[in-house]
Design an enzyme around this catalytic site. Structure first.
Site, PDB file in Angstrom:
ATOM      1  N   ASP A  61     -31.025  56.995  82.574  1.00 26.18           N
ATOM      2  CA  ASP A  61     -30.569  58.075  81.700  1.00 26.18           C
ATOM      3  C   ASP A  61     -29.247  58.559  82.271  1.00 26.18           C
ATOM      4  O   ASP A  61     -29.207  59.137  83.360  1.00 26.18           O
ATOM      5  CB  ASP A  61     -31.610  59.197  81.693  1.00 26.18           C
ATOM      6  CG  ASP A  61     -31.226  60.368  80.798  1.00 26.18           C
ATOM      7  OD1 ASP A  61     -30.049  60.452  80.385  1.00 26.18           O
ATOM      8  OD2 ASP A  61     -32.091  61.224  80.545  1.00 26.18           O
ATOM      9  N   ASN A  88     -20.148  53.853  77.060  1.00 29.67           N
ATOM     10  CA  ASN A  88     -20.496  53.859  75.644  1.00 29.67           C
ATOM     11  C   ASN A  88     -21.654  54.797  75.310  1.00 29.67           C
ATOM     12  O   ASN A  88     -21.724  55.324  74.205  1.00 29.67           O
ATOM     13  CB  ASN A  88     -20.858  52.436  75.210  1.00 29.67           C
ATOM     14  CG  ASN A  88     -21.586  52.406  73.881  1.00 29.67           C
ATOM     15  OD1 ASN A  88     -20.988  52.575  72.821  1.00 29.67           O
ATOM     16  ND2 ASN A  88     -22.891  52.203  73.932  1.00 29.67           N
ATOM     17  N   ALA A  89     -22.572  55.027  76.253  1.00 27.58           N
ATOM     18  CA  ALA A  89     -23.780  55.808  75.961  1.00 27.58           C
ATOM     19  C   ALA A  89     -23.427  57.197  75.438  1.00 27.58           C
ATOM     20  O   ALA A  89     -22.545  57.873  75.984  1.00 27.58           O
ATOM     21  CB  ALA A  89     -24.640  55.925  77.216  1.00 27.58           C
ATOM     22  N   ILE A  91     -24.933  60.637  72.570  1.00 25.25           N
ATOM     23  CA  ILE A  91     -25.769  61.175  71.501  1.00 25.25           C
ATOM     24  C   ILE A  91     -24.937  62.141  70.675  1.00 25.25           C
ATOM     25  O   ILE A  91     -23.937  62.697  71.146  1.00 25.25           O
ATOM     26  CB  ILE A  91     -27.028  61.887  72.037  1.00 25.25           C
ATOM     27  CG1 ILE A  91     -26.644  63.011  73.008  1.00 25.25           C
ATOM     28  CG2 ILE A  91     -27.979  60.898  72.672  1.00 25.25           C
ATOM     29  CD1 ILE A  91     -27.840  63.831  73.462  1.00 25.25           C
ATOM     30  N   SER A 139     -14.185  59.632  70.172  1.00 19.63           N
ATOM     31  CA  SER A 139     -14.403  59.787  68.732  1.00 19.63           C
ATOM     32  C   SER A 139     -13.234  60.553  68.142  1.00 19.63           C
ATOM     33  O   SER A 139     -12.491  61.242  68.848  1.00 19.63           O
ATOM     34  CB  SER A 139     -15.708  60.567  68.506  1.00 19.63           C
ATOM     35  OG  SER A 139     -15.813  61.022  67.178  1.00 19.63           O
ATOM     36  N   TYR A 152     -20.995  68.046  70.086  1.00 23.57           N
ATOM     37  CA  TYR A 152     -20.475  66.681  70.088  1.00 23.57           C
ATOM     38  C   TYR A 152     -18.948  66.693  70.209  1.00 23.57           C
ATOM     39  O   TYR A 152     -18.369  65.967  71.016  1.00 23.57           O
ATOM     40  CB  TYR A 152     -20.909  65.964  68.816  1.00 23.57           C
ATOM     41  CG  TYR A 152     -20.488  64.520  68.745  1.00 23.57           C
ATOM     42  CD1 TYR A 152     -21.115  63.550  69.515  1.00 23.57           C
ATOM     43  CD2 TYR A 152     -19.473  64.117  67.881  1.00 23.57           C
ATOM     44  CE1 TYR A 152     -20.751  62.215  69.448  1.00 23.57           C
ATOM     45  CE2 TYR A 152     -19.093  62.789  67.798  1.00 23.57           C
ATOM     46  CZ  TYR A 152     -19.731  61.838  68.581  1.00 23.57           C
ATOM     47  OH  TYR A 152     -19.353  60.518  68.507  1.00 23.57           O
ATOM     48  N   SER A 153     -18.300  67.524  69.384  1.00 22.13           N
ATOM     49  CA  SER A 153     -16.842  67.623  69.439  1.00 22.13           C
ATOM     50  C   SER A 153     -16.384  68.082  70.823  1.00 22.13           C
ATOM     51  O   SER A 153     -15.424  67.541  71.380  1.00 22.13           O
ATOM     52  CB  SER A 153     -16.320  68.588  68.368  1.00 22.13           C
ATOM     53  OG  SER A 153     -16.550  68.078  67.074  1.00 22.13           O
ATOM     54  N   SER A 155     -17.871  67.644  73.680  1.00 26.13           N
ATOM     55  CA  SER A 155     -18.045  66.568  74.662  1.00 26.13           C
ATOM     56  C   SER A 155     -16.952  65.523  74.533  1.00 26.13           C
ATOM     57  O   SER A 155     -16.469  64.981  75.537  1.00 26.13           O
ATOM     58  CB  SER A 155     -19.427  65.925  74.496  1.00 26.13           C
ATOM     59  OG  SER A 155     -19.516  65.165  73.300  1.00 26.13           O
ATOM     60  N   LYS A 156     -16.528  65.233  73.308  1.00 21.84           N
ATOM     61  CA  LYS A 156     -15.510  64.211  73.112  1.00 21.84           C
ATOM     62  C   LYS A 156     -14.113  64.732  73.466  1.00 21.84           C
ATOM     63  O   LYS A 156     -13.280  63.977  73.999  1.00 21.84           O
ATOM     64  CB  LYS A 156     -15.551  63.696  71.673  1.00 21.84           C
ATOM     65  CG  LYS A 156     -16.853  62.980  71.312  1.00 21.84           C
ATOM     66  CD  LYS A 156     -17.150  61.800  72.228  1.00 21.84           C
ATOM     67  CE  LYS A 156     -18.385  61.025  71.803  1.00 21.84           C
ATOM     68  NZ  LYS A 156     -18.675  59.853  72.639  1.00 21.84           N
TER      69      LYS A 156
END
Length: 268
Positions: A61, A88-89, A91, A139, A152-153, A155-156
């Site tokens: 993980d 690549n991993a 979520i 992304s 998500y945003s 983190s990217k």
């Protein structure tokens, strides 16, 4: 002879989606591949499919520092070195911020950002010796914040900033630090996306059939690595979004909202 022939390539999250497509394509090109994932059964099936080929699997993980450290150590023990790391991993999530438990954001950040940092930290000494490549799969959400995807945003954006800073530090080392930004790609990421209470969404609200295939995405990532690009935004629509967000951000706010909302409700 393929650029990837006999190179040791580490791919995190290789049991599904883009990661699985990368594993398939890299083995076809003659690479020696190591991959990790949380689901041992999927990894075991992957290894069974490639019995006798240079594929090393490890259950890990990436949100756990110790798992990343052990994965990299075991990969080096198995192959002797690392030439290329593809982080690549990851979520995703889909929930409005004012309704979302902080655990959702924490889990997304731990996997996407910290998982990338951990693996890069532990693999970098070996890649530096090889003058190889570290790649982050980011992304368009790392250039333009997307509604329903605050974690998500975030983190990217963090991944993009991390790699830009690291690239500058490593500029004279011979190592190429790069990040790629696929558009919407057919994969399990939206089915597994976290909701407001950190549970899996279970189904995708998007038209998966209209998206780029994982195989095409993998091919573009590998091409960018071979050309030692700085960064690569995949689609023309995403390149346009990046440009408009820099040039006319207030109008881009409205265009993005129009894409994701219908009658005041988040539908994508």
């Amino acid at each position: 002879m393929s650029f990837f022939n006999n190179k040791v390539v580490v791919v995190t999250g290789g049991s599904d989606g883009i990661g699985r497509a990368l594993v398939d394509a890299l083995l076809e090109k003659g690479a020696r591949v190591a991959t990790c994932g949380r689901n041992h059964d999927k990894l075991y099936q992957l290894q069974t499919n490639y019995a006798g080929q240079p594929l090393f699997i490890y259950t890990a993980d990436v949100s756990r520092e110790i798992d990343c450290d052990n994965f990299i150590k075991e990969t080096v023990k198995h192959y002797g070195t690392i030439d290329i790391l593809i982080n690549n991993a990851g979520i995703s999530m889909r929930a409005l911020f004012n309704e979302t438990d902080l655990e959702t954001l924490r889990r997304v950040m731990d996997t996407n950002f910290w998982g990338t940092v951990y693996c890069t930290k532990f693999a970098l000494p070996y890649i530096t010796k090889q003058k190889g490549t570290v790649t982050g799969v980011s992304s368009i959400a790392g250039y333009r914040g997307l509604p329903g995807r605050t974690g998500y945003s975030s983190s990217k954006f963090a991944i993009n900033g991390f790699f830009e800073a690291l690239r500058t530090e490593m500029l004279e080392s011979g190592v190429n630090i790069m990040w790629v930004c696929p558009g919407f790609t057919t994969s399990n990421i939206r089915n597994a996306a976290l909701t407001k209470d950190a549970s899996a969404q279970g189904s995708s609200p998007m038209d998966e059939g209209a998206m780029m295939s994982a195989e095409e995405c993998a091919a573009q990532i590998m091409d960018a690595i071979e050309k030692r690009k700085r960064t690569h935004v995949f689609t023309m629509n995403d390149k346009r979004t990046v440009f408009l967000n820099k040039l006319i951000p207030s109008i881009t706010d409205k265009l993005v909202r129009k894409f994701f909302y219908k009658n005041g409700e988040l539908v994508k």
